[in-house]
Design an enzyme around this catalytic site. Sequence first.
Site, PDB file in Angstrom:
ATOM      1  CB  SER A 149      -0.893   0.011   1.243  1.00 17.25           C
ATOM      2  OG  SER A 149      -1.527   1.265   1.401  1.00 17.25           O
ATOM      3  CE1 TYR A 162      -3.542  -2.801   4.772  1.00 16.02           C
ATOM      4  CE2 TYR A 162      -3.042  -0.505   4.278  1.00 16.02           C
ATOM      5  CZ  TYR A 162      -3.363  -1.790   3.856  1.00 16.02           C
ATOM      6  OH  TYR A 162      -3.502  -2.046   2.510  1.00 16.02           O
TER       7      TYR A 162
END
Length: 255
Positions: A149, A162
């Site tokens: 990401s 995350y």
Amino acid sequence: MSRLKNKTALVTGASRGIGRGIALRLAQDGALVAVNYSANEAAAKETVALIEEAGGRAFTVQAELGKPGAVEQLLAGVEAGLVEHTGSRTLDILVNNAAATGFAGTGPHSVTEEILDNCYNINAKAPFLLIQKALDLIPDGGHIVNVSSGVTHSAFPIQIAYAMSKAALEQITLHMAPVLAPRNITINTVAPGITNNGDPVFEDPEAVKQMAALSVFNRVGEVSEVADIVAFVASDEARWITGAFVDATGGTLLR
């Protein structure tokens, strides 16, 4: 449907969103795709149905990554499916896409040990073990893609758990690349930015406008755009690329 003709692929977390898009794209290129899902069997079967309607081939494999024994369960299911469909246990492409978001609404102070464990177990530990244990199935010249990401390269405090776990995933790519190179196996990271993955937030025009402003293209990404990049990195056309971080954020990291 020639780029991946006679190839096989496993996409984790492929029942919906970006994972589904990747599975569809790899199948479109000719690969037989193992569609992994955690709990939503109906969604996984829908992914397979979409692939088959387009003339491709796929089968589902259930395993809740992050749980004890899940990697072994997944690989056993994949191997059985490959033998059933091809007569061989060869897995040419592995895409580690399954992820836990670990959203912490008020930032670092609201991150619990449970959130951290879940993120690391699914986003980093499971992919590492899957790569480690799948190498017996992956032939020389195979391809591994880790889906990370853009948040690992920008500050987004409510996604700190995350981001930490996805950064660990990127380290797997970096450190495994020279280990796999003697077998001509490539391993790369593809990092999407804000992508319309079907989440209800993308139905809110004001929210989409704010998210779009983060990209130099002034729009949010589409699943198909990320899938196209993964399909390239997973093909022999990208055989001279390994250990790379591929920015698929639509220029978000340029801001």
